[in-house]
Enzyme design. Structure first.
Site, short mmCIF file in Angstrom:
data_model
loop_
_atom_site.label_atom_id
_atom_site.label_comp_id
_atom_site.label_asym_id
_atom_site.label_seq_id
_atom_site.Cartn_x
_atom_site.Cartn_y
_atom_site.Cartn_z
N LYS A 11 35.20 34.01 32.13
CA LYS A 11 36.38 33.36 32.68
C LYS A 11 36.08 31.92 33.11
CE LYS A 11 38.51 37.58 34.46
NZ LYS A 11 39.09 38.21 35.68
N TYR A 51 47.49 40.60 29.34
CA TYR A 51 47.74 41.14 30.68
C TYR A 51 49.14 41.74 30.81
CZ TYR A 51 43.43 38.96 32.34
OH TYR A 51 42.11 38.62 32.54
N ARG A 104 29.19 40.70 38.74
CA ARG A 104 30.12 40.31 39.81
C ARG A 104 29.44 40.39 41.18
NH1 ARG A 104 34.85 43.68 36.99
NH2 ARG A 104 35.75 42.05 35.68
N ASN A 114 36.49 36.46 39.32
CA ASN A 114 35.41 37.45 39.25
C ASN A 114 34.55 37.35 37.99
OD1 ASN A 114 37.25 38.47 37.45
ND2 ASN A 114 37.58 40.39 38.52
N HIS A 117 35.89 39.23 32.22
CA HIS A 117 36.78 40.34 31.85
C HIS A 117 36.01 41.16 30.84
CE1 HIS A 117 40.07 42.72 30.26
NE2 HIS A 117 39.53 42.47 29.08
N GLU A 128 41.38 44.62 21.96
CA GLU A 128 41.05 43.33 22.56
C GLU A 128 40.17 42.47 21.65
OE1 GLU A 128 41.46 44.47 27.27
OE2 GLU A 128 39.46 44.15 26.46
#
Length: 158
Positions: A11, A51, A104, A114, A117, A128
């Site tokens: 991220k 999402y 994390r 965090n 993903h 995905e």
């Protein structure tokens, strides 16, 4: 045991903090094979799809904004039970409660920022990976370390 592919998104919080190499290093050292990787700027369109299960939540737009704050690194890793292995390495979603030693737990103090993903099931991993990678962007090559990671029967489908 299953040889699986799974999605890992580094991220903006990982990219902006200069953690890309450190995180990739951890997955590779574990014995996962990198099958695909690219930097990309996420769009509203792909995030609405990715999402969709959170669309009715009050924090939906905040998550999308966070994910579009900078480019991300999309990775496809492969290995025996890769989805479960990656999830275990990643730790709890909320970095404040993630166990030290997990990604994390070591690099995050936030539920939203965090770091990564990861796919949550083999079924979702297939969807995905296909969402973020074209078939020609996923590479199948022999990892010479394979015999030193697992015994041969572990690579056979159940």
């Amino acid at each position: 045991m299953n040889l699986e592919k799974t999605l890992v998104l580094l991220k903006p919080s990982a990219v902006q903090r200069g953690l890309i190499g450190e995180i990739l290093h951890r997955f590779e050292r574990k014995g996962l094979r990198l099958a695909g990787m690219k930097m990309m700027q996420l769009t509203d369109e792909i995030l609405n799809e990715h999402y969709a299960h959170l669309a009715g939540k009050p924090f939906f737009q905040r998550i999308k904004n966070s994910m579009m704050a900078s480019p991300i690194i999309a990775c496809c890793f492969e290995g025996v039970d890769a989805v479960q292995v990656v999830r275990s390495m990643t730790g709890a979603t909320n970095g404040r409660v993630a166990v030290p030693g997990t990604i994390r737990g070591d690099y995050s103090v936030s539920a939203q920022e965090n770091i990564v993903h990861t796919s949550d099931s083999p079924e979702n991993a297939k969807v995905e990976v296909a969402r973020f990678f074209k078939p020609e962007e996923i590479f199948d090559y022999k990892l010479n370390a394979l015999p030193y990671l697992n015994y041969e029967e572990e690579y056979q489908a159940d």
